[in-house]
Design an enzyme around this catalytic site. Structure first.
Site, PDB file in Angstrom:
ATOM      1  N   HIS A   1       0.774  -1.233   0.000  1.00  0.00           N
ATOM      2  CA  HIS A   1       0.000   0.000   0.000  1.00  0.00           C
ATOM      3  C   HIS A   1       0.812   1.295   0.000  1.00  0.00           C
ATOM      4  O   HIS A   1       0.269   2.368  -0.252  1.00  0.00           O
ATOM      5  CB  HIS A   1      -0.946   0.011   1.215  1.00  0.00           C
ATOM      6  CG  HIS A   1      -2.299   0.570   0.905  1.00  0.00           C
ATOM      7  ND1 HIS A   1      -2.486   1.667   0.085  1.00  0.00           N
ATOM      8  CD2 HIS A   1      -3.540   0.193   1.290  1.00  0.00           C
ATOM      9  CE1 HIS A   1      -3.779   1.933  -0.009  1.00  0.00           C
ATOM     10  NE2 HIS A   1      -4.440   1.053   0.704  1.00  0.00           N
TER      11      HIS A   1
ATOM     12  N   SER B   1     -12.337   5.407   3.756  1.00  0.00           N
ATOM     13  CA  SER B   1     -11.314   5.950   2.879  1.00  0.00           C
ATOM     14  C   SER B   1     -11.963   6.631   1.675  1.00  0.00           C
ATOM     15  O   SER B   1     -12.923   6.121   1.117  1.00  0.00           O
ATOM     16  CB  SER B   1     -10.448   4.768   2.437  1.00  0.00           C
ATOM     17  OG  SER B   1      -9.577   5.180   1.449  1.00  0.00           O
TER      18      SER B   1
END
EC number: 2.3.1.21
Length: 608
Positions: free
Chosen positions: A322, A438
């Site tokens: 990520h 998110s």
């Protein structure tokens, strides 16, 4: 460019997010600290941040701090940071054979890479009114507008070009473990693919010296050769090291390099990507999630920008690291690979592999291991197995409605899903806790993500009405409460997408204070600040024709990781948790909450 929000807006938004989590006394204390910060040291830091941002117009204010946050984290990447998205099966069932799908997806991935590097990949654009802007006519007109002002032309029709600066890290990239802070490494000259099977490492070139792709039949021949190799699994599988604490792994990697493995590691790090071929079929969705989220660490290299995983029955998924990028870049890659490999597959079930000399073309990597490395791998395996053993993954599909019905009723589908999570947690644990959703800020240059804070005074009030005070409210009152939540959530979402959240701004101010060697301001030492950033419910959503399922681990040991999608006529939700929380029960409570919300929206009475 990504805007730096006004400090007073950030403080106001921060206090709004704190309100549902604190009692009156706690809130007063937090409010005092926030206002003192806004008038004092916070104001100074904010002015410095704005000045710094004005001097660095080539990037965004969050880029440096965000890379640092990821790369300085010392926890293992697997389960803590890496996420997964699994592909839908190929609509033509005979194409879901492991060799055929591995070949077709590899070829499509290389096609994507070559298109991107040649500058031919269509820009990523978010269309607010696709009927107006997602048309051939618009594309033709915009093509002739100079690039310095073309984005303005797109804005006029509500089309927003998205930042694609992360894409180059999709290929030939790896996160290298280093003491204190990892490094991202990319070598675009490398021409080989890394294939893992049964814990063994293989590499072969997929591009020739002019950068042209090998014939698909040759790639098929090499993959067939790897799939039929009977080498036993290594006694000490190297993949486990990438599941370790980053400092531990950094020291072991140093040992590997000093022990004569430099060339082999260089092959691993610079490979186009990692193709992991698993020797078992997928049993069900829970097994699928476990396989794609962590699988067997012997057959993964979690540090690669992504692992393309294909199981014995042709089920495919991506596990991605990520730090280098966010879901938007991976999703675009996944959508293109799915479309290309299913609509124009390079090989068919009737295709014959080329009569290539795979024994020469394919190199099996051998690693020289001393006792310290063997002990390191054994320990990493023990830790990994114990963590995976304690992880639960569960899922539900709510079939009684989805996006279509919610839009008819004029409420936001995402708001309803988030409200259901709040309601469920209240039903199960009788509290409202820090929640994270998110949101991409890719509409801005070098944007990353912003946080939406779905737990609000509105969701708390609505949840309490449904869970605790049902008899006191008419169906109409309950409907109004849902609409309130939907409006407020819509506002938060819009603010976050426009770079007007508060989380990244406060994060950057804190980062700035620490980088200047200043003592940490009292505002950040408030327990309420720590609690808000201990995200017990961490959520992320995506909907795509290519993706069957997506998920990630809990971000805190006493939390839930919630991956969800709201489709036209159903809502899917998968939840990860550790033993301190009961994910199965949480899902049952989510189901009950969705049932109640949908009944109320249809004007029906609900029973407690």
């Amino acid at each position: 460019r990504l805007p730096v929000p006004k400090l007073e807006d950030t403080i106001k938004r921060y206090l709004n997010a704190q309100k549902p989590l604190l009692n009156d006394d706690q809130f007063r204390k937090t409010e005092e600290l926030a206002h003192a910060f806004e008038k004092g040291i916070g104001r100074e830091l904010h002015e410095q941040l704005v000045a710094q941002d004005n001097q660095n117009k080539h990037t965004s204010y969050i880029t440096g701090p965000w890379f640092d946050m990821y790369l300085k984290a010392r926890e293992p990447v697997v389960l803590n940071f890496n996420a997964f998205m699994s592909f839908n099966p190929d609509p033509k069932s005979e194409y879901n054979d492991q060799l055929i799908r591995a070949t077709n997806m590899t070829v499509s991935a290389i096609r994507f890479m070559k298109t991107f590097r040649a500058g031919y990949l269509e820009p990523e654009v978010f269309h607010l009114n696709p009927e107006k802007s997602d048309t051939e006519i618009f594309k033709k007109i915009i093509r002739f507008v100079p690039s310095s002002i073309s984005w303005f032309g797109a804005y006029m029709v509500n089309a927003y070009p998205l930042d694609m600066s992360q894409y180059f890290r999709l290929f030939n990239s790896t996160r290298l473990p280093k003491l204190d802070k990892d490094e991202l490494y990319t070598d675009e000259k490398a021409k080989h693919l890394l294939v893992l099977r049964n814990g063994n490492f293989y590499v072969f070139d997929v591009l020739d010296r002019d950068g042209n792709m090998l014939k698909p039949s040759e790639i098929q021949a090499h993959l067939k050769y790897i799939l039929s190799d009977n080498s036993p699994a290594p006694a000490f599988p190297l993949g486990y090291l990438t599941s370790e604490n980053r400092d531990t792994w950094a020291l072991l990697r140093k040992n590997l390099l000093e022990n004569g493995n430099e060339e082999a590691l260089q092959k691993v790090d610079s490979a186009l990507f990692c193709l992991s071929l698993d020797d078992f079929p997928v049993k069900d969705f829970v097994h699928l999630s476990h396989t794609m989220l962590h699988g067997d660490a012997a057959n993964r290299w979690y540090d690669k920008s992504f692992n393309l995983i294909i199981t014995k029955d042709g089920t495919a998924g991506i596990n991605f690291e990520h730090s280098w990028g966010d879901g938007v870049a991976v999703l675009r890659f996944q959508n293109e690979v799915f479309k290309d490999s299913t609509k124009t597959p390079a090989i068919s079930p009737q295709s014959q592999p080329a009569s290539a000399d795979s024994s020469r073309a394919v190199q099996k990597l051998d690693f020289k291991l001393n006792d310290a490395l063997k002990a390191g791998i054994t320990k990493a395996k023990q830790k990994f197995d114990a963590t995976v053993e304690s992880l639960s993954l569960d899922m539900i599909q709510f079939q009684e409605g989805g996006k279509e019905l919610l839009k008819q009723k004029k409420v936001s589908p995402d708001a309803v899903a988030q409200l259901a999570f709040q309601m469920a947690f209240l039903r199960q644990y009788d509290q409202t806790v820090a929640t994270y959703e998110s949101c991409s800020t890719a509409a801005f240059k070098h944007g990353r993500t912003e946080t939406i804070r779905p737990a609000s005074v509105h969701t708390k009030k609505c949840s309490e009405a449904f869970v605790k005070e049902l008899s006191k409210h008419s169906t109409e009152e309950l409907q109004n409460l849902i609409v309130e939540c939907s409006k407020y959530h819509g506002r938060l979402t819009k603010e976050a997408a426009m770079g007007q959240g508060f989380d990244r701004h406060l994060f950057s101010l804190r980062y700035l204070a620490l980088s200047k060697g200043l003592p940490l301001p009292d505002f950040y030492q408030d327990q309420a600040y720590a609690r808000l950033n201990h995200n017990i419910i961490s959520t992320s959503t995506l909907v795509s024709p290519a993706v069957e399922l997506g998920g990630f681990g809990p971000v805190v040991s006493d939390g839930f990781g919630v991956g969800y999608q709201v489709q036209d006529d159903w809502i899917g939700c998968n939840v990860s948790s550790y033993p301190t929380r009961n994910g199965k029960e949480f899902l049952q409570c989510i189901y009950k909450s969705l049932e109640d919300i949908f009944k109320v929206l249809k004007g029906k009475k609900i029973s407690s």
